[in-house]
Design an enzyme around this catalytic site. Sequence first.
Site, PDB file in Angstrom:
ATOM      1  N   GLU A 306      47.100  86.513  35.818  1.00  0.00           N
ATOM      2  CA  GLU A 306      48.049  86.087  34.784  1.00  0.00           C
ATOM      3  C   GLU A 306      47.490  84.935  33.943  1.00  0.00           C
ATOM      4  O   GLU A 306      48.147  83.929  33.718  1.00  0.00           O
ATOM      5  CB  GLU A 306      49.386  85.708  35.424  1.00  0.00           C
ATOM      6  N   ASP A 385      55.597  92.328  43.181  1.00  0.00           N
ATOM      7  CA  ASP A 385      55.961  90.945  42.875  1.00  0.00           C
ATOM      8  C   ASP A 385      57.398  90.629  43.282  1.00  0.00           C
ATOM      9  O   ASP A 385      58.277  90.536  42.416  1.00  0.00           O
ATOM     10  CB  ASP A 385      55.775  90.705  41.370  1.00  0.00           C
ATOM     11  N   GLU A 413      63.887  84.788  42.214  1.00  0.00           N
ATOM     12  CA  GLU A 413      63.488  85.195  40.863  1.00  0.00           C
ATOM     13  C   GLU A 413      64.040  86.573  40.485  1.00  0.00           C
ATOM     14  O   GLU A 413      64.656  86.742  39.437  1.00  0.00           O
ATOM     15  CB  GLU A 413      61.965  85.199  40.771  1.00  0.00           C
TER      16      GLU A 413
HETATM   17  C1  GCV Z   1      53.928  81.158  39.304  1.00  0.00           C
HETATM   18  C2  GCV Z   1      55.366  86.187  39.055  1.00  0.00           C
HETATM   19  C3  GCV Z   1      56.240  85.164  38.429  1.00  0.00           C
HETATM   20  C4  GCV Z   1      55.423  84.015  37.861  1.00  0.00           C
HETATM   21  C5  GCV Z   1      54.573  83.435  39.003  1.00  0.00           C
HETATM   22  C6  GCV Z   1      53.693  84.552  39.540  1.00  0.00           C
HETATM   23  C7  GCV Z   1      52.848  84.098  40.712  1.00  0.00           C
HETATM   24  O1  GCV Z   1      54.628  86.860  38.095  1.00  0.00           O
HETATM   25  O2  GCV Z   1      57.031  85.745  37.441  1.00  0.00           O
HETATM   26  O3  GCV Z   1      56.287  83.053  37.362  1.00  0.00           O
HETATM   27  O4  GCV Z   1      53.792  82.353  38.565  1.00  0.00           O
HETATM   28  O5  GCV Z   1      54.509  85.597  39.994  1.00  0.00           O
HETATM   29  O6  GCV Z   1      53.262  84.355  41.839  1.00  0.00           O
HETATM   30  O7  GCV Z   1      51.810  83.509  40.501  1.00  0.00           O
END
Ligand code: GCV
Length: 698
Positions: A306, A385, A413
Amino acid sequence: MYFKAWLDYDGELNESMKKYFSTVLSNYGSNVLSKVERQMYLHAVEEVKTAAKAFIGNKPDEYDFMISDGNLTVIKEQYDEKEDGEWEKGILLYYVPENQMDEEALITEGAYAIKRYYDEEKRLDLWTVRANSGAGILYGTFALIRQAVCEGKIADTGIVAPFHALRMLNHWDNMDGTIERGYSGNSFFFSKNQILITERTTFYARLIASVGINGVVINNVNVKDMATRLISPVYYAKLRELSKIFAGYGIKIFLSLNFAAPMELGGLSECDPLSEDVIRWWKEKMQEVYQEIPDFGGFLVKADSEGRPGPFTYGRTHAEGANMLAKEIAPYGGLIIWRCFVYNCRQDWRDKKTDRARAGYDNFMPLDGKFLDNVILQIKNGPMDFQVREPVSPLFGGLMKTNQMLEVQIAQEYTGQQRHVCYLVPMWKEVLDFHTYCKENEDTVADIISGRTFPIRNCGIAGVSNTGDDSNWTGHDLAAANLYGFGRLSFDNHLTAEEIAKEWISMTFPKKPIILSNLMYILMNSWRAYESYTSPLGIGWMVNPSYHYGPNVDGYEYDRWGTYHRADCKGIGVERSSKGTGYTLQYQKKNALMYEDVSTCPDELLLFFHRVLYTDRLKSGKTLIQHIYDSHFEGVEEVKEFIRLFCQLEEYLEEAVFQRILNRLTEQLSSAEEWRDVVNTYFHRISGIEDEKARIIY
Ligand code: GCV
């Protein structure tokens, strides 16, 4: 202002039990204890005093004692032998020196035993906490108080040793005070690029120590801007102070690290892990960090994921990246925790062979056995995720020569963002109890991450924290059950989700049978309810991209590239069998076969593994489309039931608490209705199939 969460100690003890809290006996005066061990011990004594205040309204008398040849001598000048059959009752915290140990298992860091001690002659009747570490004394003391609060009595425990070696919380707190995926206010670690140390800091350390946590990563894994500078002189003094506070509760502080720090902080032109300059930079940095923060635990790293930098840029592997850091931190006993959440977020999802679920295994499996001993791979519970339902990551049971940690998300989340009640312990239990079939025995995820399956020492469990500076810590009062539950489960894997829920309710709310039974119903049915009205049968997502709350069936993070569910007018689901993306083949044979075949694939994961027609029948006998309609209606009805049961508690709860929870449940209901209507309408339209029950579908 903050609440004491489950540390209120609002227990009802009978008169005989209360007497134990009138005296506390300790031996921290003995010189076998290091400074930090003594600190933990003192905190345990403090805890007994706090409990005594709550139970009997007074501070207990405090005395030292000695044990030699099994004989206990209470050391107190003003010690009056009780007269005429009266017994001296008390709580005794006994740090057992190595040469007096009769129970080997007590040597395990954090292990304790609670046992009753009688001495007819001296008329002593004590509840003792025995341990060979400061952490053990502390955990044993919390356990003893927990028994008193929950059961109204104390009982022998035998030796209790922590199941997982590392029991960590990962905070995704940013230095400006915001929290990534935070649903409980702002950070209590950072504000305006400063580290915060307040009364709340100490309370938090105490709160999480009470459930057995022993490591905390304080900053977000997405390390940007000032967070890169946490490993620079600007922040060392505060970090040192922070780490001392936490060390006194048996907790090590960790930081998330920016792989590009040599460039962003050190001014180098690259961060290639094989570059000599880069290695030198890290060597000096590690030395500096440990000089400044001697108690420091190590680093958590998100690399090549990411948008975060990592070794891929230089054609290096994750093992090369992690080992370089691990080698430089090893002299100080530090750990490098390397995340396996690595995938290409720009994949073209329209290609039928593309499968994000494969990424973790594809990236890390070839590296099994290539990591140094102080590297731990941290693996999310599922391959995607933190969805409401995912299969267990095939890296568990795949990796056999690598230190591993499980990562779960306590922060909700994708499970209602602490606006919906969703008790996640049952989900984590399923993950931990999952048989990977990597060995004949001791093959569950819990076995692997506790070092029982393969001889790994550095291993454990991490949870993405759900706390913030809201007065109740977790936004939704009922979300505190997840924080509590994560800690308890990480310490004692044998506890059931029900036992944990019961404990948490008893520790948090007034003791009334109706409170216990109604909240138990709500918590224990909440995950299933959330799943029912959101995304069915393991398909996941269908949320609004980016903020991940509320329904959006086609919502895909990287939208130009398709949807996650691949629904059309005939069916839905991703074919991940060998006929499709081949993801099923990443599991050990027995699991691969189970998932491969639609008839043996568990229904709750059916759409994760297979593309299914709306008219196909599930094991329940329902067609897929009817299941989608029904479960969405049922999920909403369940939330109505939660509200009905919760309203019965009005007269027993503090008004503010009642109102706060009711407001969240009310929002949950309208959100659940929205999910039901949006999802059902979508599938009604796309399939053109009517609901057998002829309900109105908007
Ligand atoms: C901290 C998901 C979440 C992101 C998070 C990522 C991760 O994509 O939406 O906010 O980033 O996981 O675990 O690194």
